[in-house]
Design an enzyme around this catalytic site. Structure first.
Site, PDB file in Angstrom:
ATOM      1  N   GLY A 107       4.731  89.416  21.231  1.00  0.00           N
ATOM      2  CA  GLY A 107       5.155  88.312  22.095  1.00  0.00           C
ATOM      3  C   GLY A 107       5.638  88.485  23.157  1.00  0.00           C
ATOM      4  CD  GLU A 117       6.185  88.849  14.818  1.00  0.00           C
ATOM      5  OE1 GLU A 117       5.875  89.023  16.044  1.00  0.00           O
ATOM      6  OE2 GLU A 117       6.302  87.851  14.287  1.00  0.00           O
ATOM      7  CG  ASP A 169       9.841  90.159  17.035  1.00  0.00           C
ATOM      8  OD1 ASP A 169       9.113  89.877  18.043  1.00  0.00           O
ATOM      9  OD2 ASP A 169       9.134  89.963  16.019  1.00  0.00           O
TER      10      ASP A 169
HETATM   11  C1  5RP Z   1       4.692  86.549  17.274  1.00  0.00           C
HETATM   12  C2  5RP Z   1       6.253  86.133  17.166  1.00  0.00           C
HETATM   13  C3  5RP Z   1       6.916  85.923  18.614  1.00  0.00           C
HETATM   14  O1  5RP Z   1       8.277  86.569  18.596  1.00  0.00           O
HETATM   15  C4  5RP Z   1       7.278  84.704  19.006  1.00  0.00           C
HETATM   16  O2  5RP Z   1       5.877  83.724  19.182  1.00  0.00           O
HETATM   17  C5  5RP Z   1       8.004  84.233  20.194  1.00  0.00           C
HETATM   18  O3  5RP Z   1       7.086  84.791  21.344  1.00  0.00           O
HETATM   19  P1  5RP Z   1       7.548  84.622  22.886  1.00  0.00           P
HETATM   20  O4  5RP Z   1       8.428  85.715  22.831  1.00  0.00           O
HETATM   21  O5  5RP Z   1       6.361  84.871  23.477  1.00  0.00           O
HETATM   22  O6  5RP Z   1       7.990  83.276  23.249  1.00  0.00           O
HETATM   23  O7  5RP Z   1       6.920  85.631  16.451  1.00  0.00           O
HETATM   24  O8  5RP Z   1       4.146  86.355  16.102  1.00  0.00           O
END
Ligand code: 5RP
Length: 222
Positions: free
Chosen positions: A33, A107, A85
């Site tokens: 992400g 993840e 993450d």
């Molecule tokens: C991807 C995820 C990401 O961590 C989540 O969508 C957050 O994304 P971003 O940092 O672009 O807001 O779980 O599967």
């Protein structure tokens, strides 16, 4: 823009704050992400210090390689000391909804294999109750309708994410209309439906630290 600080600047701030948890010689687990991407960019500045990284998606593996960071397979590394993450929603109990980018299964695997999970996000992701962000569920394609009916019985409204095939060859159902009062219970319940690969609730294995970007700096929740 929030008080002169953009969301991107907040993401960069939490990504840089997460570098503090990186120890020399380690292999780091890396999420997917835009916030995880900011962390990859920050990590590239100290790449000589680490041994490499395990990626939670093909997209993350590509970005790591482009920044000159060695990508290793989880099957070769064994357990990791650190996983970093983002999240789509997070509570003060460090329960998360993830999977907006469709990478939830890998993840969850890499998070599960890591001793410490640092979640990084801008403050807009902090909520009192999970569920306003539709909960992603990765499903084996032939079980799609069966799983959708089971989710309706649990009170959710599943919507197929059109045009998306996950890195594992599956589909995603985004479940609307949930107010998740018992995240760990629902996480286990959903994973018990045959055909569900995994769901985007991270409550049985929550984050250990949540770093939130705010206009006045990085807020740490543990
Ligand atoms: C991807 C995820 C990401 O961590 C989540 O969508 C957050 O994304 P971003 O940092 O672009 O807001 O779980 O599967």
């Amino acid at each position: 823009m929030t008080n002169g600080m953009t969301k991107d600047e907040m993401k960069r701030a939490v990504a840089e704050a997460a570098l503090e948890y990186v120890q020399a010689g380690e292999v780091i687990g890396i999420g997917t992400g835009s916030t995880a991407n900011a962390f990859i960019d920050a990590l590239a500045t100290i790449k000589h210090k680490i041994e490499g990284a395990v990626a939670s998606s093909e997209a993350t593996a590509k970005r790591l390689k482009e920044r000159g960071i060695q990508v290793l397979e989880l099957n070769e590394t064994g357990d990791l000391s650190l996983y970093v993450d983002g999240a789509d929603e997070a509570t003060k109990h460090l329960h998360l909804v993830k999977g907006g980018g469709g990478a939830l299964t890998r993840e969850k695997i890499v998070a599960g294999a890591s001793r410490k999970f640092i979640c990084i996000a801008d403050e807009s992701k902090l909520v009192d109750v999970l569920g306003a962000f539709p909960l992603p569920i990765e499903v084996i394609p032939m079980a799609r309708s069966f799983v959708a009916r089971a989710i309706v019985r649990l009170g959710g409204e599943p919507v197929l994410r059109e045009g998306l095939v996950t890195d594992n060859g599956n589909v995603i159902l985004d479940v609307h209309g949930l107010k998740i009062m018992e995240p760990a219970k629902l996480e286990a319940e959903l994973n018990n439906i045959p055909g569900v690969v995994t769901n985007g609730l991270f409550a049985l294995r929550p984050a250990d630290v949540l770093l939130l970007g705010t206009p006045t700096g990085v807020r740490k929740l543990t």
